[in-house]
Design an enzyme around this catalytic site. Structure first.
Site, PDB file in Angstrom:
ATOM      1  N   ASP A 417       7.716 -24.479  21.661  1.00 55.60           N
ATOM      2  CA  ASP A 417       7.879 -24.643  20.177  1.00 55.60           C
ATOM      3  C   ASP A 417       8.127 -23.189  19.465  1.00 55.60           C
ATOM      4  O   ASP A 417       7.141 -22.391  19.399  1.00 55.60           O
ATOM      5  CB  ASP A 417       6.656 -25.364  19.221  1.00 55.60           C
ATOM      6  N   HIS A 418       9.311 -23.112  19.037  1.00 61.52           N
ATOM      7  CA  HIS A 418       9.710 -21.565  18.820  1.00 61.52           C
ATOM      8  C   HIS A 418       9.123 -21.374  17.327  1.00 61.52           C
ATOM      9  O   HIS A 418       9.378 -20.210  16.935  1.00 61.52           O
ATOM     10  CB  HIS A 418      11.226 -21.630  18.756  1.00 61.52           C
TER      11      HIS A 418
END
Ligand code: CAO
Length: 447
Positions: A417-418
């Site tokens: 999850d950036h």
């Protein structure tokens, strides 16, 4: 005496409107001034008050009917002589209730919507526009059917809020009487879309063509597991901006270790597989990089740091993909993990897993290496922030000095999850996993 109630002008210049709600029924006693019908015009919804009191005899309209100035709406039995005209004629009502009307005001609105298809529970052919469950369907859908159209009761201020939040008012489940939608309903629905609690938002976007135009087709109901997977991943994919980092680990020594100790683990009821080892390694890596053991709570503006290390393992079953969770993997020996993984995978395939056994993961593993493939990008199992994808071990010749040696490499892919994890952190984390696979003693060295 019996008198007719005629619709007054509901819009400037007169014209027609659509009946949104009828608030009277035969036998009902009404007083003069009480709202008796709501009419939707091009611009707004007008609450029409009665100009006469008494007991309603016959009602001549229903929701969805087109009405115009002077249409007879109902007849009423008055106790005494009516004191004014029951047909207001040219009298102009105050139709344009300002959108800033107080919330408590009994204003109602209406909007048309196409009839919803049945839910997939009863008709699996409607994937393109399904709602998550019957309970979550907007109450308004059932509230006011009108000749193939359905009207949605909501005050103009509520509609305005929905517009501001980018929410389709017709999709909002109303919790008020007869499905009336409040501002809180709109906020709750908007929140559910953001948090991914509504599968509708994710799934309804797909509009399917009529496949039978292209050739013969069959339709089969999807299993509950497939449906849950579709909803979960359908939410995760658009909500979690994710990137995949690729790496590989030289597992030559590890494979030798597996061959050597596999039988002893087997004698203890487990299977010393790549997946079991990865569970152990990941649990350790979460201790080195705790950020990978978090979940993002955007609503509260917080990162939830977990004090446990539970590892989810994707298991391929006949019913579809299941992700049971191995708890406290950091506190268990490799033998314990091997035994537990074997048991939990069997339970998954035998459809014996409880919901609790599939909750609470810190991070997940998806190992497709047993099947084959050189690489793939797994989808983050939100609200976890990362997932490790593993492909088939490859045997390759590698130069060691001038000589070629036979080495085995495990392809690794870490999707993350950036919003939470930066690319450099992901690269470091995955490198650490690879190093632990190559040099397992590192785990003891670094604790
Ligand atoms: N490279 C080469 N071989 C591998 C391997 C890899 N990365 N991973 C496993 N294998 C081999 C195993 O050694 C085993 O070989 P043997 O039968 O010769 O011993 C065989 O593949 C099957 O392994 P397994 O299933 O018994 O054990 P596992 O612990 O490796 O995997 C599980 C367990 C549950 C992860 C696996 O059975 C499974 O279901 N994998 C599919 C997961 C999946 O569907 N992921 C996709 C999710 S996203 O759509």
């Amino acid at each position: 005496m019996v008198t007719e109630f005629h619709l007054p002008k509901v819009a400037e210049g007169g014209g027609t409107g659509t009946v949104a709600r009828v608030l009277v029924s035969p036998g009902k006693e009404i007083s003069s001034g009480a709202t008796v019908v709501e009419v939707e015009t091009e611009k707004t919804v007008v609450e029409v008050p009665s100009s006469v009191g008494g007991v309603v005899k016959d009602v001549f309209v229903k929701p969805g009917d087109e009405v115009s100035d002077d249409s007879v709406i109902f007849t009423v039995e008055t106790a005494e002589e009516a004191t004014g005209s029951t047909a207001p004629g040219p009298t102009m009502l105050e139709p344009e209730r300002p959108e800033t009307a107080p919330e408590e005001a009994p204003v109602s609105g209406a909007a048309e919507r196409a009839p919803e298809p049945e839910t997939p529970a009863t008709n699996p052919q409607t994937l393109s526009a399904q709602t998550p469950s019957t309970a979550a369907r907007p109450q308004s859908e059932a509230a006011v059917p009108a000749g193939g159209r359905l009207v949605v009761p909501a005050a103009p201020s509520v509609r305005r809020l929905a517009r501001e939040l980018g929410v389709e008012i017709k999709d909002v489940p109303g919790t008020g009487s007869e499905g009336r939608i409040s501002q809180d309903d709109v906020k709750a629905y908007a929140k559910s879309l953001v948090s991914g609690a509504s599968a509708r938002g994710a799934l309804a976007a797909l509009t399917l063509p009529d496949f039978s135009r292209f050739g013969p087709i069959e339709r089969h109901p999807i299993s509950p597991v497939r449906r849950a997977t579709a909803e979960h991943l359908g939410r995760s994919w658009p909500l979690v901006p994710q990137v995949t980092q690729y790496d590989e680990a030289d597992v030559t020594a590890l494979e030798a270790f597996r061959r050597r100790f596999g039988p002893s683990v087997e004698a203890q009821g487990g299977k010393l597989t790549v997946t079991a080892i990865l569970v152990k390694v990941l649990a350790w890596a979460l201790g080195v990089y705790p950020k990978f053991n978090t979940s993002l709570d955007l609503e509260r503006g917080e990162l939830v740091q977990k004090g446990y290390r539970h590892i989810g393992v994707a298991v391929d079953t006949e019913r579809g993909l299941l992700v049971p969770v191995l708890r406290d993997a950091d506190k268990k020996s490799l033998v314990q993990i091997s035994v537990e993984l074997k048991a939990i995978a069997e339970r998954a395939r035998a459809a014996k897993l409880s919901r609790e056994e599939m909750e609470g993961g810190s991070i997940s593993i998806s190992n497709l290496g047993g099947i084959g493939g050189v690489g793939f990008s797994p989808i983050v199992n939100a609200p976890e922030v990362a997932i490790l994808g593993v492909s088939r071990t490859q045997v390759r010749p590698v130069f060691e000095g001038d000589a070629l040696a036979r080495r085995e490499f495990l392809p690794l892919a870490l999707s993350y999850d950036h919003r939470v994890i930066d690319g450099a952190e992901a690269a470091r984390f995955l490198r650490k996993v690879a190093e632990a696979l190559e040099e397992p003693l590192l785990m003891s060295l670094e604790g």
